[in-house]
Write an enzyme that holds these catalytic residues in place. Structure first.
Site, PDB file in Angstrom:
ATOM      1  N   LYS A 161      92.653  63.757  27.196  1.00  0.00           N
ATOM      2  CA  LYS A 161      93.221  64.205  28.487  1.00  0.00           C
ATOM      3  C   LYS A 161      94.647  64.739  28.275  1.00  0.00           C
ATOM      4  CE  LYS A 161      90.379  60.818  31.016  1.00  0.00           C
ATOM      5  NZ  LYS A 161      89.640  61.546  32.065  1.00  0.00           N
ATOM      6  N   LYS A 214      95.276  60.023  35.919  1.00  0.00           N
ATOM      7  CA  LYS A 214      93.943  59.778  35.353  1.00  0.00           C
ATOM      8  C   LYS A 214      94.094  58.712  34.263  1.00  0.00           C
ATOM      9  CE  LYS A 214      93.894  64.186  34.494  1.00  0.00           C
ATOM     10  NZ  LYS A 214      92.653  64.984  34.637  1.00  0.00           N
ATOM     11  N   ARG A 215      92.995  58.212  33.737  1.00  0.00           N
ATOM     12  CA  ARG A 215      93.081  57.241  32.647  1.00  0.00           C
ATOM     13  C   ARG A 215      93.790  57.880  31.473  1.00  0.00           C
ATOM     14  NH1 ARG A 215      90.121  52.259  32.741  1.00  0.00           N
ATOM     15  NH2 ARG A 215      90.957  52.051  30.640  1.00  0.00           N
ATOM     16  N   LYS A 220      89.969  66.982  43.973  1.00  0.00           N
ATOM     17  CA  LYS A 220      90.759  66.390  45.055  1.00  0.00           C
ATOM     18  C   LYS A 220      92.066  67.177  45.243  1.00  0.00           C
ATOM     19  CE  LYS A 220      88.692  61.999  43.741  1.00  0.00           C
ATOM     20  NZ  LYS A 220      88.792  60.849  42.789  1.00  0.00           N
ATOM     21  N   HIS A 258      77.779  61.198  31.369  1.00  0.00           N
ATOM     22  CA  HIS A 258      79.139  61.482  31.849  1.00  0.00           C
ATOM     23  C   HIS A 258      80.120  61.752  30.714  1.00  0.00           C
ATOM     24  CE1 HIS A 258      78.459  60.175  36.088  1.00  0.00           C
ATOM     25  NE2 HIS A 258      77.577  59.385  35.527  1.00  0.00           N
ATOM     26  N   THR A 300      87.132  64.828  38.421  1.00  0.00           N
ATOM     27  CA  THR A 300      86.954  64.837  39.876  1.00  0.00           C
ATOM     28  C   THR A 300      88.316  64.864  40.561  1.00  0.00           C
ATOM     29  OG1 THR A 300      86.640  62.448  39.645  1.00  0.00           O
ATOM     30  CG2 THR A 300      84.672  63.778  40.052  1.00  0.00           C
TER      31      THR A 300
HETATM   32  C1  26W Z   1      80.948  51.778  27.232  1.00  0.00           C
HETATM   33  C2  26W Z   1      82.341  52.131  27.633  1.00  0.00           C
HETATM   34  C3  26W Z   1      82.352  53.287  28.603  1.00  0.00           C
HETATM   35  C4  26W Z   1      82.628  53.059  29.948  1.00  0.00           C
HETATM   36  C5  26W Z   1      82.658  54.148  30.823  1.00  0.00           C
HETATM   37  C6  26W Z   1      82.084  54.552  28.126  1.00  0.00           C
HETATM   38  C7  26W Z   1      82.106  55.640  29.017  1.00  0.00           C
HETATM   39  C8  26W Z   1      82.395  55.406  30.348  1.00  0.00           C
HETATM   40  C9  26W Z   1      82.391  56.527  31.342  1.00  0.00           C
HETATM   41  C10 26W Z   1      81.242  57.430  31.120  1.00  0.00           C
HETATM   42  C11 26W Z   1      83.621  57.295  31.249  1.00  0.00           C
HETATM   43  C12 26W Z   1      83.837  58.140  32.479  1.00  0.00           C
HETATM   44  O1  26W Z   1      84.322  57.659  33.465  1.00  0.00           O
HETATM   45  N1  26W Z   1      83.499  59.424  32.354  1.00  0.00           N
HETATM   46  C13 26W Z   1      83.967  60.350  33.362  1.00  0.00           C
HETATM   47  O2  26W Z   1      82.946  60.514  34.330  1.00  0.00           O
HETATM   48  C14 26W Z   1      83.395  61.355  35.395  1.00  0.00           C
HETATM   49  C15 26W Z   1      82.310  61.379  36.469  1.00  0.00           C
HETATM   50  O3  26W Z   1      81.229  62.128  36.054  1.00  0.00           O
HETATM   51  C16 26W Z   1      83.735  62.759  34.903  1.00  0.00           C
HETATM   52  O4  26W Z   1      84.233  63.524  35.955  1.00  0.00           O
HETATM   53  C17 26W Z   1      84.764  62.675  33.775  1.00  0.00           C
HETATM   54  O5  26W Z   1      84.961  63.950  33.212  1.00  0.00           O
HETATM   55  C18 26W Z   1      84.290  61.708  32.710  1.00  0.00           C
HETATM   56  O6  26W Z   1      85.292  61.493  31.718  1.00  0.00           O
END
Ligand code: 26W
Length: 794
Positions: free
Chosen positions: A536, A530-531, A642, A351, A638
């Protein structure tokens, strides 16, 4: 499913109020009504649940298991009511008790068991798996505290623990009989062929099940969340010696493992507790999966035919070594066979390409916590090296365990989440592994569930669509294309525009009541939610707003399109740059909103505590969707989907799924700007790229100057010196280099919005052409390309 009538639903509510909560209508509090209605709805969901479970056993069908550290579920009551098509009945039944439907719904706390995109995608996927009738389980952790509550003090983010379990929760069934002992630490005993791991400590994982119902209530799958329990919760001996803390320690220690969600969504912290959480989830899930498989099928060689396990990023990647350990150490299969069976069962979704988000654990910590797994990782790595002599990269380089490499090697398929992202995986982070295994990487572009993100959150638009083309679109979203002929009809376009208008009025009223924020629904609602993260580029958005403000001040009568800029989003507690951007936006809002010259043309607001429920309020009322990440950084997005579905055209870069949204809605219905991913790589090589951009754009230069001088922080003039230093210096995410084109795009938006009918057409075409972005389509892709799983629904 037999439709429930209003009278029988009313009776069911009253029965539960009386017998499940011991209250009569006179004395019931709002939460009692919410729980009674929830139980009445849950009863119907349980019926579908039992039928689905039965059918799955009967048919011996292949099952999908979705392992994720996050499930950003939000509320479930409205989702249940909408999926059972009981909205009118619920409204009518409650009104017989003088209860307001929306008031009862809003009493439910969000299940905020996730950070952002990855967690919400998992929740959309579970709902779509049930809607398409694919037998599946979600496995996660039942965090006592989800993502922190965000509030602002002097414009600064303040975090407080989230306490969703502080209120009664209607949607989970505790399973005291489903408990597994999960070990950590200890040592490995090698005797000849047999290898035994003797953990040093153990906690118990107890299951809590939540049924996930699909549309029309035709199927329901299980979300099983694990909670940490002590094996010997209470140390009576310590208690008898008056050492009460030590007496309670075992329980407290065990509960720590599922106490709280790590609030980072892009930077791995490498914390021991995080690795314990990841192993806790994965080991409990695999025990449960193999118990169910053994009961039904037995022969482990058939595992890949009957079980598909999806790893939601690398967070459950320990599943590879753990499955090999069980098959080899405990079940005695030869290592090679154990490897092949495991790889035939596992697949992995990536992701993010952000280097700081790619998990890699130090071998000391990893080896101390999981000594046997470290040995198996080495064995897996050596086997892969032997099979691929031209290999140069190892998952065990620099005394680390690289979880991305391990996941790739232990998976039969690896997928990205948008076409651009999947291509970049092949040319960047996984370039060598892609060369060695050219058929392993596939693309499955993300999607969102149209039940929550259109039918439920935007009933006015859903009603107009169903009036126009029937309700087949709800679980066959590409039927929205059938709206295109209607878009030529000015009467229909007026109705479409009025739907958006009524949603904006509703949001304005709600923001007025909730935050005392007074907004004009006539304004263009420009939303970025978004975060918070540099890639971003929320800071690009606010700098453009400051330049826009300046321009309005210089020519107030230039016929500006009035615009309301709304922001919402949480920053990871340790991410100070992101927190500075939140504060800058709040500080700028104070100055700009109180400027009598400009505030009828431009207003800014940062709404606190962004979560799923707030998104459901904002998305239907949006005119413009801000998807402005540096190209090559947002894996998919995503939220962009929406907004498009709800008739908000995008101002955005060619990044992630923006590319595919633009392809589907048409370039003429998308406000594109900025460098492509290739151009970004190129631009980074240019000396002083930021300075060059600033010198070339006086608007940018003066906006940065205002920020640096403390125009928005008079009490602390150099509050944002660091932020501006970064932008004038490294500016890694090319805010300055993309500014001028962003400004151009925003002025095009102003012009386009001034043409009401033209804008409404563009918005409606976004809705009509975004059907492909349903998570039903995404899930059908995974079922066909990766899981080889079938729907059990006719
Ligand atoms: C280890 C810390 C950590 C926690 C969560 C690292 C990375 C993440 C996630 C992968 C971050 C995340 O939410 N990525 C998002 O995933 C979405 C679903 O596929 C995508 O639409 C977003 O572009 C992506 O940033």
């Amino acid at each position: 499913m037999l439709q429930l009538s209003t009278p029988s639903l009313r009776d069911a509510i009253l029965r539960h109020l009386t017998y499940s909560f011991g209250k009569d209508p006179e004395h019931a509090i709002l939460e009692d009504w919410r729980m009674a209605l929830s139980y009445a709805v849950r009863d119907r969901i349980v019926d579908a649940w039992f039928k689905a479970t039965e059918k799955t056993y009967e048919t011996g069908a292949k099952r999908v298991y979705y392992l994720s550290m996050e499930f950003l579920i939000g509320r479930l009551l409205e989702d249940g009511i909408v999926n059972l098509e009981l909205v009118e009945e619920a409204k009518a039944a409650l009104s017989e008790f003088d209860k307001d439907y929306h008031e009862v719904l809003s009493d439910e706390p969000d299940a905020a068991l996730g950070n952002g995109g990855l967690g919400r995608l998992a929740a959309c996927f579970l709902e779509s798996l049930s809607t398409v009738g694919c037998p599946a389980h979600g496995y996660g952790i039942r965090y006592e505290h989800g993502l922190f509550r965000q509030s602002f003090v002097d414009g600064r983010q303040v975090e407080q623990p989230e306490t969703w379990l502080g209120q009664r929760h209607a949607w989970e069934f505790e399973r005291p009989e489903v408990r597994y002992r999960i070990g950590f630490g200890g040592h490995v005993d090698m005797r000849g062929e047999t290898v035994r791991w003797y953990p040093g400590e153990e906690v118990e994982a107890e299951a809590f099940d939540t049924p996930v119902v699909g549309f029309r209530g035709r199927w329901a799958n299980t979300l099983r969340l694990w909670s940490g329990r002590a094996i010997h919760p209470f140390d009576l001996d310590a208690f008898n010696h008056g050492d009460y803390a030590r007496a309670a320690a075992p329980e407290a220690l065990a509960r720590t493992i599922s106490r709280v969600l790590y609030p980072d969504d892009t930077t791995e912290q490498g914390k021991e507790l995080r690795l314990k959480q990841e192993y806790f989830l994965t080991a409990a899930a695999l025990r449960d999966i193999l118990r169910r498989f053994n009961n039904q099928f037995g022969d482990l060689r058939k595992l890949p035919d009957k079980v598909a396990i999806q790893l939601n990023d690398t967070h459950p990647a320990i599943a590879g070594p753990e499955l090999v350990r069980i098959l080899h150490d405990e079940r005695g299969l030869p290592f090679e066979d154990a490897m092949e069976i495991a790889r035939g069962t596992l697949s992995y979704t990536n992701h993010t390409l952000m280097p700081e988000a790619l998990e890699s654990w130090g071998e000391d910590l990893f080896g101390r916590l999981l000594p046997r797994h470290l040995q198996l990782v080495d064995q897996i790595d050596n086997a892969h090296a032997t099979q691929n002599p031209s290999r140069t990269q190892s998952m065990r380089a620099d005394h680390q365990v690289k979880m991305g490499q391990l996941s790739f090697v232990m998976a039969h398929h690896v997928n990205g989440v948008s076409a651009l992202h999947t291509d970049l995986m092949k040319t960047t982070v996984f370039s060598e592994l892609h060369r060695l295994h050219p058929d392993r990487i596939v693309n499955e572009t993300n999607g969102v569930t149209p039940r929550r993100w259109l039918l439920a959150c935007n009933p006015a638009l859903a009603g107009l669509i169903t009036d126009s083309i029937g309700d087949g679109w709800i679980d066959d979203l590409e039927q929205l294309q059938k709206l295109e002929p209607f878009i030529e009809d000015s009467g229909w376009i007026d109705r479409y525009w009025n739907v958006k208008k009524s949603n904006k009025i509703e949001l304005s009223n709600w923001m007025g009541q909730t935050y005392g924020l007074h907004t004009d629904p006539e304004m263009l609602f420009d939303i970025q939610i978004k975060r918070m993260h540099e890639y971003k580029r929320q800071h690009l958005n606010i700098i453009e707003a400051i330049a826009h403000w300046q321009e309005i001040r210089e020519n107030p009568d230039a016929g500006w399109t009035p615009r309301l800029k709304l922001f919402a989003g949480k920053a990871a507690p340790g991410y100070f740059f992101a927190k500075d951007i939140i504060r800058l936006i709040n500080d700028a809002a104070v100055v700009i909103n109180n400027d009598p010259v400009t505030n009828k043309y431009l207003k800014i607001a940062f709404l606190p505590n962004y979560n799923v429920s707030l998104a459901e309020r904002l998305v239907p009322a949006a005119d413009l969707s801000e998807q402005i990440s540096t190209a090559g950084k947002e894996a998919s997005g995503t939220g962009n989907m929406k907004f498009a579905l709800n008739g908000a055209p995008t101002v955005g870069t060619l990044d992630g799924a923006n590319v595919e949204i633009r392809d589907h809605v048409g370039p003429e219905n998308f406000f594109l700007f900025g460098m492509t991913a290739e151009e970004v790589m190129e631009r980074r090589t240019v000396e002083n790229h930021a300075r060059r951009a600033i010198d070339a754009d006086p608007r940018l230069a003066s906006a940065l100057k205002l920020i640096r001088e403390g125009r928005f922080s008079p009490s602390e003039p150099d509050r944002y010196a660091g932020v501006v230093d970064n932008l004038e210096g490294p500016d890694f995410f090319l805010v300055c280099s993309d500014f001028t084109d962003y400004w151009r795009a925003q002025r095009e938006v102003d012009t386009a919005f001034a043409d009401r009918t033209g804008w409404a057409r563009m918005a409606a075409l976004n809705t009509a052409r975004s059907g492909w972005f349903s998570s039903d389509r995404t899930i059908r892709g995974y079922m066909a390309d990766i899981w080889k799983a079938q729907s059990l629904l006719p």
